[in-house]
Design a protein around this motif. Structure first.
Motif, PDB file in Angstrom:
ATOM      1  N   ALA A 158      28.121  58.727  62.907  1.00  0.00           N
ATOM      2  CA  ALA A 158      29.007  58.739  61.745  1.00  0.00           C
ATOM      3  C   ALA A 158      28.797  59.977  60.884  1.00  0.00           C
ATOM      4  O   ALA A 158      29.756  60.576  60.393  1.00  0.00           O
ATOM      5  N   SER A 159      27.549  60.391  60.696  1.00  0.00           N
ATOM      6  CA  SER A 159      27.289  61.575  59.879  1.00  0.00           C
ATOM      7  C   SER A 159      27.868  62.826  60.532  1.00  0.00           C
ATOM      8  O   SER A 159      28.442  63.683  59.852  1.00  0.00           O
ATOM      9  N   CYS A 160      27.741  62.936  61.850  1.00  0.00           N
ATOM     10  CA  CYS A 160      28.315  64.077  62.566  1.00  0.00           C
ATOM     11  C   CYS A 160      29.831  64.096  62.417  1.00  0.00           C
ATOM     12  O   CYS A 160      30.436  65.148  62.174  1.00  0.00           O
ATOM     13  N   GLY A 161      30.461  62.931  62.535  1.00  0.00           N
ATOM     14  CA  GLY A 161      31.912  62.852  62.385  1.00  0.00           C
ATOM     15  C   GLY A 161      32.372  63.274  60.997  1.00  0.00           C
ATOM     16  O   GLY A 161      33.355  63.999  60.861  1.00  0.00           O
ATOM     17  N   LEU A 162      31.643  62.844  59.963  1.00  0.00           N
ATOM     18  CA  LEU A 162      32.003  63.221  58.599  1.00  0.00           C
ATOM     19  C   LEU A 162      31.836  64.725  58.364  1.00  0.00           C
ATOM     20  O   LEU A 162      32.657  65.354  57.693  1.00  0.00           O
ATOM     21  N   LEU A 163      30.778  65.298  58.928  1.00  0.00           N
ATOM     22  CA  LEU A 163      30.546  66.732  58.752  1.00  0.00           C
ATOM     23  C   LEU A 163      31.679  67.555  59.369  1.00  0.00           C
ATOM     24  O   LEU A 163      32.197  68.493  58.748  1.00  0.00           O
ATOM     25  N   TRP A 164      32.070  67.221  60.598  1.00  0.00           N
ATOM     26  CA  TRP A 164      33.126  68.005  61.254  1.00  0.00           C
ATOM     27  C   TRP A 164      34.493  67.746  60.638  1.00  0.00           C
ATOM     28  O   TRP A 164      35.358  68.632  60.631  1.00  0.00           O
ATOM     29  N   LEU A 165      34.700  66.541  60.120  1.00  0.00           N
ATOM     30  CA  LEU A 165      35.938  66.278  59.391  1.00  0.00           C
ATOM     31  C   LEU A 165      36.029  67.179  58.165  1.00  0.00           C
ATOM     32  O   LEU A 165      37.092  67.740  57.859  1.00  0.00           O
ATOM     33  N   ASN A 166      34.908  67.350  57.482  1.00  0.00           N
ATOM     34  CA  ASN A 166      34.889  68.211  56.303  1.00  0.00           C
ATOM     35  C   ASN A 166      35.105  69.673  56.676  1.00  0.00           C
ATOM     36  O   ASN A 166      35.738  70.418  55.919  1.00  0.00           O
ATOM     37  N   VAL A 167      34.585  70.102  57.824  1.00  0.00           N
ATOM     38  CA  VAL A 167      34.805  71.483  58.277  1.00  0.00           C
ATOM     39  C   VAL A 167      36.302  71.748  58.429  1.00  0.00           C
ATOM     40  O   VAL A 167      36.818  72.790  57.981  1.00  0.00           O
ATOM     41  N   ASN A 168      37.021  70.833  59.050  1.00  0.00           N
ATOM     42  CA  ASN A 168      38.466  71.010  59.218  1.00  0.00           C
ATOM     43  C   ASN A 168      39.188  71.000  57.875  1.00  0.00           C
ATOM     44  O   ASN A 168      40.121  71.789  57.652  1.00  0.00           O
ATOM     45  N   PHE A 169      38.751  70.113  56.986  1.00  0.00           N
ATOM     46  CA  PHE A 169      39.384  70.012  55.672  1.00  0.00           C
ATOM     47  C   PHE A 169      39.165  71.294  54.862  1.00  0.00           C
ATOM     48  O   PHE A 169      40.116  71.877  54.325  1.00  0.00           O
ATOM     49  N   VAL A 170      37.917  71.738  54.786  1.00  0.00           N
ATOM     50  CA  VAL A 170      37.604  72.951  54.035  1.00  0.00           C
ATOM     51  C   VAL A 170      38.256  74.167  54.689  1.00  0.00           C
ATOM     52  O   VAL A 170      38.773  75.061  54.004  1.00  0.00           O
ATOM     53  N   GLY A 171      38.240  74.227  56.025  1.00  0.00           N
ATOM     54  CA  GLY A 171      38.820  75.356  56.735  1.00  0.00           C
ATOM     55  C   GLY A 171      40.300  75.534  56.452  1.00  0.00           C
ATOM     56  O   GLY A 171      40.795  76.675  56.334  1.00  0.00           O
ATOM     57  N   PHE A 172      41.011  74.433  56.318  1.00  0.00           N
ATOM     58  CA  PHE A 172      42.451  74.505  56.020  1.00  0.00           C
ATOM     59  C   PHE A 172      42.689  75.209  54.685  1.00  0.00           C
ATOM     60  O   PHE A 172      43.496  76.144  54.588  1.00  0.00           O
ATOM     61  N   PHE A 173      41.958  74.780  53.655  1.00  0.00           N
ATOM     62  CA  PHE A 173      42.148  75.385  52.338  1.00  0.00           C
ATOM     63  C   PHE A 173      41.536  76.784  52.269  1.00  0.00           C
ATOM     64  O   PHE A 173      42.025  77.645  51.522  1.00  0.00           O
ATOM     65  N   TRP A 174      40.484  77.021  53.053  1.00  0.00           N
ATOM     66  CA  TRP A 174      39.847  78.346  53.065  1.00  0.00           C
ATOM     67  C   TRP A 174      40.830  79.408  53.540  1.00  0.00           C
ATOM     68  O   TRP A 174      40.930  80.488  52.946  1.00  0.00           O
ATOM     69  N   ILE A 175      41.571  79.090  54.586  1.00  0.00           N
ATOM     70  CA  ILE A 175      42.560  80.030  55.119  1.00  0.00           C
ATOM     71  C   ILE A 175      43.672  80.281  54.103  1.00  0.00           C
ATOM     72  O   ILE A 175      44.104  81.423  53.896  1.00  0.00           O
ATOM     73  N   LEU A 176      44.127  79.218  53.439  1.00  0.00           N
ATOM     74  CA  LEU A 176      45.185  79.377  52.442  1.00  0.00           C
ATOM     75  C   LEU A 176      44.720  80.253  51.273  1.00  0.00           C
ATOM     76  O   LEU A 176      45.459  81.132  50.798  1.00  0.00           O
ATOM     77  N   ILE A 177      43.493  80.028  50.817  1.00  0.00           N
ATOM     78  CA  ILE A 177      42.966  80.792  49.680  1.00  0.00           C
ATOM     79  C   ILE A 177      42.810  82.263  50.046  1.00  0.00           C
ATOM     80  O   ILE A 177      43.220  83.156  49.290  1.00  0.00           O
ATOM     81  N   GLU A 178      42.202  82.531  51.207  1.00  0.00           N
ATOM     82  CA  GLU A 178      41.977  83.929  51.585  1.00  0.00           C
ATOM     83  C   GLU A 178      43.290  84.661  51.853  1.00  0.00           C
ATOM     84  O   GLU A 178      43.408  85.858  51.552  1.00  0.00           O
ATOM     85  N   ASP A 179      44.263  83.964  52.395  1.00  0.00           N
ATOM     86  CA  ASP A 179      45.566  84.590  52.600  1.00  0.00           C
ATOM     87  C   ASP A 179      46.217  84.932  51.260  1.00  0.00           C
ATOM     88  O   ASP A 179      46.843  85.985  51.104  1.00  0.00           O
ATOM     89  N   HIS A 180      46.031  84.052  50.281  1.00  0.00           N
ATOM     90  CA  HIS A 180      46.588  84.299  48.949  1.00  0.00           C
ATOM     91  C   HIS A 180      45.901  85.479  48.258  1.00  0.00           C
ATOM     92  O   HIS A 180      46.520  86.177  47.439  1.00  0.00           O
ATOM     93  N   LEU A 181      44.613  85.712  48.576  1.00  0.00           N
ATOM     94  CA  LEU A 181      43.843  86.775  47.937  1.00  0.00           C
ATOM     95  C   LEU A 181      44.058  88.153  48.575  1.00  0.00           C
ATOM     96  O   LEU A 181      43.485  89.137  48.109  1.00  0.00           O
ATOM     97  N   ARG A 182      44.853  88.211  49.595  1.00  0.00           N
ATOM     98  CA  ARG A 182      45.114  89.504  50.244  1.00  0.00           C
ATOM     99  C   ARG A 182      45.878  90.422  49.298  1.00  0.00           C
ATOM    100  O   ARG A 182      46.824  90.001  48.615  1.00  0.00           O
TER     101      ARG A 182
END
Length: 248
Positions: free
Chosen positions: A154-178
């Motif tokens: 369960a802990s592994c599943g939560l960690l990788w779920l968070n990676v996908n969640f954070v990664g989605f917004f990370w890409i949006l933020i960095e694209d906006h900062l270009r």
């Protein structure tokens, strides 16, 4: 998963194997945060390779080599270094976090100034260090999360779920900062590099200060092994199992 969510909410009874005290929940929160940020930042870096290096005159082939350096260096480090991490930090894996995490954050901060024209050697060096340390730290993070939660799946599943969640917004933020066409150089990613480095460094600093990383699952396993050894001594000849007590 349900039992872990209950434990994180403080709803598990104290005699439950899944019970987590407040300190365990804080530790998992810190691991959850820094694991998601570092993995998301590394994945997003590959997506923005051409946008990051292109304005400074680097070709797509050279950018591909930069990205490949992270992967190749990381794979070699994982194959050769992971067993050493287990041997050196088996009972104190939180020290692997305290050693590797500052190096990773320092490298990402250095990229703010490292991305410039005709700096191939510096970029290759930093990318290699990031790959080595990140691939060594990844299984340590998963193991430490399993230790503080006593629930590896369960802990592994939560960690990788968070990676996908954070990664989605990370890409949006960095694209906006270009930067725009009027910047020098045009369309550079300097603001995104600053966001990337400072966010990772902040998350790493908070984790370094707050993480206890007590390996409770290991402690329970060692306790059971001691009990088995004592039982074997009290009743010799009844067990044909050699009990090995790992060193702390």
């Amino acid at each position: 998963m349900k039992s872990l969510l209950r434990a994180l909410a403080g709803k598990e009874p104290i005699d439950s194997p899944q019970y987590m005290d407040l300190r365990d929940r804080i530790d998992f929160g810190l691991i959850y945060m820094v694991f998601g940020i570092i993995c998301a930042a590394t994945a997003a870096w590959s997506n923005f390779g051409n946008q990051t290096y292109g304005p400074y005159g680097y070709t797509q082939t050279r950018v591909g080599l930069f990205d490949a350096t992270i992967l190749l260096a990381g794979i070699v480090a994982a194959v050769t270094g992971a067993p050493l991490i287990g041997r050196l930090f088996g009972g104190k894996i939180q020290w692997a976090v305290r050693i590797l995490l500052p190096i990773i954050s320092a490298c990402w901060v250095a990229q703010i100034w490292n991305v410039k024209p005709a700096n191939d050697g510096g970029i290759f060096a930093v990318m290699a260090i990031v790959g080595i340390c990140s691939f060594l730290l990844l299984p340590v993070g998963l193991e430490l999360a399993a230790e503080v939660t006593r629930n590896a799946e369960a802990s592994c599943g939560l960690l990788w779920l968070n990676v996908n969640f954070v990664g989605f917004f990370w890409i949006l933020i960095e694209d906006h900062l270009r930067a725009g066409p009027d910047a020098k150089p045009p369309y550079n990613m300097t603001q995104a590099l600053i966001f990337n480095g400072t966010t990772i460094a902040t998350a790493a600093a908070i984790t370094m200060v707050g993480l206890r990383g007590k390996q409770k699952r290991r402690e329970k396993d060692v306790e059971k092994l001691h009990e088995a050894l004592e039982d074997d001594k009290a009743h010799p000849g009844q067990h044909n199992v050699h009990v090995f007590i790992p060193k702390e």
